[in-house]
Design a protein around this motif. Structure first.
Motif, PDB file in Angstrom:
ATOM      1  N   ALA A  12       0.821  -1.211   0.000  1.00  0.00           N
ATOM      2  CA  ALA A  12       0.000   0.000   0.000  1.00  0.00           C
ATOM      3  C   ALA A  12       0.858   1.266   0.000  1.00  0.00           C
ATOM      4  N   GLY A  13       2.184   1.117   0.029  1.00  0.00           N
ATOM      5  CA  GLY A  13       3.064   2.277   0.071  1.00  0.00           C
ATOM      6  C   GLY A  13       3.071   2.958   1.426  1.00  0.00           C
ATOM      7  N   ALA A  14       2.659   2.237   2.445  1.00  0.00           N
ATOM      8  CA  ALA A  14       2.639   2.788   3.809  1.00  0.00           C
ATOM      9  C   ALA A  14       3.954   2.459   4.495  1.00  0.00           C
ATOM     10  N   CYS A  15       3.926   2.127   5.790  1.00  0.00           N
ATOM     11  CA  CYS A  15       5.182   1.812   6.454  1.00  0.00           C
ATOM     12  C   CYS A  15       5.524   0.340   6.289  1.00  0.00           C
ATOM     13  N   PRO A  16       6.785   0.026   6.306  1.00  0.00           N
ATOM     14  CA  PRO A  16       7.905   0.958   6.461  1.00  0.00           C
ATOM     15  C   PRO A  16       8.195   1.689   5.163  1.00  0.00           C
ATOM     16  N   SER A  17       8.617   2.932   5.295  1.00  0.00           N
ATOM     17  CA  SER A  17       8.944   3.751   4.135  1.00  0.00           C
ATOM     18  C   SER A  17      10.183   4.586   4.422  1.00  0.00           C
ATOM     19  N   LEU A  18      10.871   4.969   3.353  1.00  0.00           N
ATOM     20  CA  LEU A  18      12.042   5.830   3.469  1.00  0.00           C
ATOM     21  C   LEU A  18      11.814   7.094   2.653  1.00  0.00           C
ATOM     22  N   TYR A  19      12.327   8.229   3.184  1.00  0.00           N
ATOM     23  CA  TYR A  19      12.196   9.526   2.534  1.00  0.00           C
ATOM     24  C   TYR A  19      13.543  10.234   2.544  1.00  0.00           C
ATOM     25  N   GLU A  20      13.842  10.967   1.495  1.00  0.00           N
ATOM     26  CA  GLU A  20      15.032  11.806   1.442  1.00  0.00           C
ATOM     27  C   GLU A  20      14.650  13.184   1.985  1.00  0.00           C
ATOM     28  N   THR A  21      15.512  13.746   2.840  1.00  0.00           N
ATOM     29  CA  THR A  21      15.191  15.036   3.443  1.00  0.00           C
ATOM     30  C   THR A  21      15.733  16.223   2.670  1.00  0.00           C
ATOM     31  N   GLY A  22      16.691  16.011   1.802  1.00  0.00           N
ATOM     32  CA  GLY A  22      17.305  17.117   1.093  1.00  0.00           C
ATOM     33  C   GLY A  22      18.454  17.745   1.844  1.00  0.00           C
ATOM     34  N   ARG A  23      18.791  17.204   2.995  1.00  0.00           N
ATOM     35  CA  ARG A  23      19.931  17.712   3.754  1.00  0.00           C
ATOM     36  C   ARG A  23      20.888  16.594   4.162  1.00  0.00           C
ATOM     37  N   GLY A  24      20.928  15.554   3.319  1.00  0.00           N
ATOM     38  CA  GLY A  24      21.870  14.466   3.546  1.00  0.00           C
ATOM     39  C   GLY A  24      21.421  13.429   4.544  1.00  0.00           C
ATOM     40  N   THR A  25      20.153  13.454   4.907  1.00  0.00           N
ATOM     41  CA  THR A  25      19.633  12.465   5.847  1.00  0.00           C
ATOM     42  C   THR A  25      18.436  11.755   5.229  1.00  0.00           C
ATOM     43  N   ILE A  26      18.067  10.645   5.851  1.00  0.00           N
ATOM     44  CA  ILE A  26      16.923   9.846   5.421  1.00  0.00           C
ATOM     45  C   ILE A  26      15.935   9.796   6.581  1.00  0.00           C
ATOM     46  N   ALA A  27      14.660  10.026   6.291  1.00  0.00           N
ATOM     47  CA  ALA A  27      13.617   9.868   7.299  1.00  0.00           C
ATOM     48  C   ALA A  27      13.046   8.465   7.150  1.00  0.00           C
ATOM     49  N   VAL A  28      12.920   7.771   8.275  1.00  0.00           N
ATOM     50  CA  VAL A  28      12.424   6.403   8.302  1.00  0.00           C
ATOM     51  C   VAL A  28      11.075   6.404   8.991  1.00  0.00           C
ATOM     52  N   GLN A  29      10.057   5.900   8.287  1.00  0.00           N
ATOM     53  CA  GLN A  29       8.719   5.792   8.847  1.00  0.00           C
ATOM     54  C   GLN A  29       8.448   4.323   9.125  1.00  0.00           C
ATOM     55  N   GLY A  30       7.993   4.020  10.327  1.00  0.00           N
ATOM     56  CA  GLY A  30       7.720   2.634  10.654  1.00  0.00           C
ATOM     57  C   GLY A  30       6.760   2.499  11.819  1.00  0.00           C
ATOM     58  N   ARG A  31       6.520   1.288  12.180  1.00  0.00           N
ATOM     59  CA  ARG A  31       5.608   1.014  13.292  1.00  0.00           C
ATOM     60  C   ARG A  31       6.301   1.238  14.628  1.00  0.00           C
ATOM     61  N   GLU A  32       5.512   1.592  15.616  1.00  0.00           N
ATOM     62  CA  GLU A  32       6.005   1.793  16.969  1.00  0.00           C
ATOM     63  C   GLU A  32       6.502   0.471  17.541  1.00  0.00           C
ATOM     64  N   VAL A  33       7.639   0.517  18.215  1.00  0.00           N
ATOM     65  CA  VAL A  33       8.139  -0.658  18.922  1.00  0.00           C
ATOM     66  C   VAL A  33       7.402  -0.692  20.262  1.00  0.00           C
ATOM     67  N   VAL A  34       6.453  -1.626  20.405  1.00  0.00           N
ATOM     68  CA  VAL A  34       5.647  -1.678  21.618  1.00  0.00           C
ATOM     69  C   VAL A  34       6.096  -2.778  22.567  1.00  0.00           C
ATOM     70  N   ASP A  35       6.871  -3.710  22.074  1.00  0.00           N
ATOM     71  CA  ASP A  35       7.350  -4.810  22.893  1.00  0.00           C
ATOM     72  C   ASP A  35       8.366  -4.291  23.913  1.00  0.00           C
ATOM     73  N   HIS A  36       8.131  -4.563  25.190  1.00  0.00           N
ATOM     74  CA  HIS A  36       9.016  -4.074  26.260  1.00  0.00           C
ATOM     75  C   HIS A  36      10.452  -4.560  26.071  1.00  0.00           C
ATOM     76  N   GLU A  37      10.614  -5.831  25.721  1.00  0.00           N
ATOM     77  CA  GLU A  37      11.956  -6.371  25.513  1.00  0.00           C
ATOM     78  C   GLU A  37      12.651  -5.671  24.338  1.00  0.00           C
ATOM     79  N   GLY A  38      11.883  -5.388  23.291  1.00  0.00           N
ATOM     80  CA  GLY A  38      12.442  -4.671  22.144  1.00  0.00           C
ATOM     81  C   GLY A  38      12.903  -3.275  22.517  1.00  0.00           C
ATOM     82  N   ARG A  39      12.095  -2.556  23.267  1.00  0.00           N
ATOM     83  CA  ARG A  39      12.474  -1.214  23.720  1.00  0.00           C
ATOM     84  C   ARG A  39      13.704  -1.261  24.616  1.00  0.00           C
ATOM     85  N   ALA A  40      13.768  -2.288  25.456  1.00  0.00           N
ATOM     86  CA  ALA A  40      14.900  -2.409  26.371  1.00  0.00           C
ATOM     87  C   ALA A  40      16.207  -2.638  25.616  1.00  0.00           C
TER      88      ALA A  40
END
Length: 75
Positions: A12-40
């Motif tokens: 669907a062209g949704a997440c995960p997605s990558l975008y160019e910012t025009g200032r040498g960086t990439i914006a990354v769109q993705g799902r929230e990490v909700v798993d406690h172990e993952g966040r840790a």
């Protein structure tokens, strides 16, 4: 800052997605990490950074370096 859509693996062209910012960086769109172990497992979290952001900006060189480390050679 203007974002230019680079691509997604989502049908669907949704997440995960990558975008160019025009200032040498990439914006990354993705799902929230909700798993406690993952966040840790997050490292080097700075003030102003959280695991609940839906889009973050990273240097393009970081993506290139990580791709070199994890993707198999296609020679």
């Amino acid at each position: 800052m203007r974002l230019r859509f680079l691509g997604s693996t989502s049908e669907a062209g949704a997440c995960p997605s990558l975008y160019e910012t025009g200032r040498g960086t990439i914006a990354v769109q993705g799902r929230e990490v909700v798993d406690h172990e993952g966040r840790a497992g997050l490292r080097h979290v700075l003030d102003g950074e959280t695991a609940v952001e839906t889009a973050v900006e990273v240097p393009g060189e970081l993506l290139v370096e990580i791709a070199r480390r994890v993707l198999p050679d296609h020679d």
